[in-house]
Design a protein around this motif. Structure first.
Motif, PDB file in Angstrom:
ATOM      1  N   LYS A 182      -7.742 -14.528  -3.510  1.00  0.00           N
ATOM      2  CA  LYS A 182      -7.843 -13.090  -3.251  1.00  0.00           C
ATOM      3  C   LYS A 182      -7.534 -12.347  -4.546  1.00  0.00           C
ATOM      4  O   LYS A 182      -6.681 -12.751  -5.328  1.00  0.00           O
ATOM      5  N   SER A 183      -8.220 -11.245  -4.728  1.00  0.00           N
ATOM      6  CA  SER A 183      -7.936 -10.411  -5.894  1.00  0.00           C
ATOM      7  C   SER A 183      -6.502  -9.907  -5.834  1.00  0.00           C
ATOM      8  O   SER A 183      -5.990  -9.542  -4.760  1.00  0.00           O
ATOM      9  N   LEU A 184      -5.845  -9.888  -6.975  1.00  0.00           N
ATOM     10  CA  LEU A 184      -4.491  -9.346  -7.050  1.00  0.00           C
ATOM     11  C   LEU A 184      -4.433  -7.911  -6.529  1.00  0.00           C
ATOM     12  O   LEU A 184      -3.402  -7.466  -6.024  1.00  0.00           O
ATOM     13  N   LYS A 185      -5.550  -7.192  -6.665  1.00  0.00           N
ATOM     14  CA  LYS A 185      -5.584  -5.792  -6.250  1.00  0.00           C
ATOM     15  C   LYS A 185      -5.528  -5.632  -4.734  1.00  0.00           C
ATOM     16  O   LYS A 185      -5.176  -4.565  -4.229  1.00  0.00           O
ATOM     17  N   THR A 186      -5.880  -6.694  -4.008  1.00  0.00           N
ATOM     18  CA  THR A 186      -5.955  -6.576  -2.549  1.00  0.00           C
ATOM     19  C   THR A 186      -4.886  -7.372  -1.813  1.00  0.00           C
ATOM     20  O   THR A 186      -4.774  -7.265  -0.598  1.00  0.00           O
ATOM     21  N   GLU A 188      -1.660  -8.697  -0.040  1.00  0.00           N
ATOM     22  CA  GLU A 188      -0.542  -8.064   0.665  1.00  0.00           C
ATOM     23  C   GLU A 188       0.766  -8.580   0.075  1.00  0.00           C
ATOM     24  O   GLU A 188       1.016  -9.781   0.038  1.00  0.00           O
ATOM     25  N   LYS A 189       1.591  -7.686  -0.397  1.00  0.00           N
ATOM     26  CA  LYS A 189       2.829  -8.084  -1.069  1.00  0.00           C
ATOM     27  C   LYS A 189       3.900  -8.426  -0.047  1.00  0.00           C
ATOM     28  O   LYS A 189       4.108  -7.698   0.914  1.00  0.00           O
ATOM     29  N   ILE A 218      -7.060 -13.209 -10.886  1.00  0.00           N
ATOM     30  CA  ILE A 218      -6.979 -11.998 -11.695  1.00  0.00           C
ATOM     31  C   ILE A 218      -8.395 -11.516 -12.000  1.00  0.00           C
ATOM     32  O   ILE A 218      -9.202 -12.263 -12.557  1.00  0.00           O
ATOM     33  N   ASP A 219      -8.702 -10.301 -11.614  1.00  0.00           N
ATOM     34  CA  ASP A 219     -10.016  -9.726 -11.936  1.00  0.00           C
ATOM     35  C   ASP A 219     -10.147  -9.548 -13.441  1.00  0.00           C
ATOM     36  O   ASP A 219      -9.272  -8.955 -14.076  1.00  0.00           O
ATOM     37  N   GLU A 239       1.708  -7.049 -11.363  1.00  0.00           N
ATOM     38  CA  GLU A 239       1.039  -6.559 -10.147  1.00  0.00           C
ATOM     39  C   GLU A 239       1.950  -6.717  -8.918  1.00  0.00           C
ATOM     40  O   GLU A 239       2.001  -5.822  -8.062  1.00  0.00           O
ATOM     41  N   LYS A 242       4.635  -3.963  -8.546  1.00  0.00           N
ATOM     42  CA  LYS A 242       4.264  -2.557  -8.323  1.00  0.00           C
ATOM     43  C   LYS A 242       4.773  -2.048  -6.975  1.00  0.00           C
ATOM     44  O   LYS A 242       4.784  -2.794  -5.998  1.00  0.00           O
TER      45      LYS A 242
END
Length: 242
Positions: A182-186, A188-189, A218-219, A239, A242
């Protein structure tokens, strides 16, 4: 006291701390330079100080003075700066919510950079496999810029068992995977997590990879196939913080 001979028994024993075997036997290691020595002192791991004769340092601890030839004999640097500290290893335990696990990292610079990033991005514990480059290697110590003293770090000879125990305690285990991640941007933390980063050449082993709960990637520009492990770890930790 001033030591002027490289044949002195105490000086020989200090010199032996440049070897991992002797560091392991004594639980001591060397740091060089005013910054690292002061960081060690402030973090209560400095045991003794070695100074070039006529050098002063405002630290209240047992101090040994040496001549230039003795300093060069002990030092790992081409141009020693006249300040060496003898430090004790800390006894740390696995703790905290945010864990980084390194499997067989070999480059001292990579380990040093990862340690700095762990401190910067609020990691609680860094776990090193027993085949990772020695934490107290002089090149690692210099690369940490003193962050070595500010992070809880443990060495494990059984990462598989350690990860299974984390899973039983509700930690989410992450590894990187370009194809299935999964992209780091999406992502769930999670409050409790451990991220496994692998060897520079072979990555995370299949054995540990199979224990992962989630894969991430990582994108980045498609012209770049991969990143240095220290760079990748730093981006991931940034990331996740954040």
């Amino acid at each position: 006291m001033l030591y002027s001979s490289v044949n002195n028994e105490k000086i020989k024993n200090i010199k032996k701390l440049n070897n991992k075997k002797y560091r392991d036997e004594t639980n001591l290691y060397l740091v060089e330079g005013e910054h690292l020595v002061k960081e060690a002192y402030e973090n209560n791991v400095l045991e003794e100080l070695i100074l070039l004769e006529n050098t002063n340092l405002d630290i209240d601890i047992k101090t040994n003075y040496v001549t230039e030839n003795v300093l060069k004999y002990i030092s790992n640097l081409d141009n020693p700066n006249g300040i060496i500290g003898i430090c004790k290893k800390k006894e740390n335990n696995l703790k905290g919510n945010r864990i980084v696990i390194l499997e067989d990292i070999q480059d001292p610079g990579n380990l040093g950079t990862i340690i700095r990033s762990c401190v910067a991005f609020n990691i609680d514990t860094l776990v090193l496999s027993s085949n990772t480059v020695d934490l107290y290697n002089p090149k690692v110590i210099r690369a940490t810029q003193g962050m070595l003293f500010k992070l809880n770090i443990i060495i494990s000879d059984n990462l598989e068992e350690l990860i299974k125990n984390l899973k039983q305690n509700n930690y989410t285990i992450y590894t990187t995977n370009v194809k299935n991640g999964k992209s780091l941007k999406t992502i769930e933390k999670k409050r409790l997590f451990a991220i496994i980063m692998g060897n520079e050449g072979s990555g995370v082993s299949e054995k540990l990879n199979s224990l992962s709960d989630e894969y991430l990637y990582i994108d980045m520009n498609k012209n770049c196939e991969s990143l240095n492990v220290a760079v990748a770890t730093s981006i991931i930790l940034y990331e996740l913080d954040k």
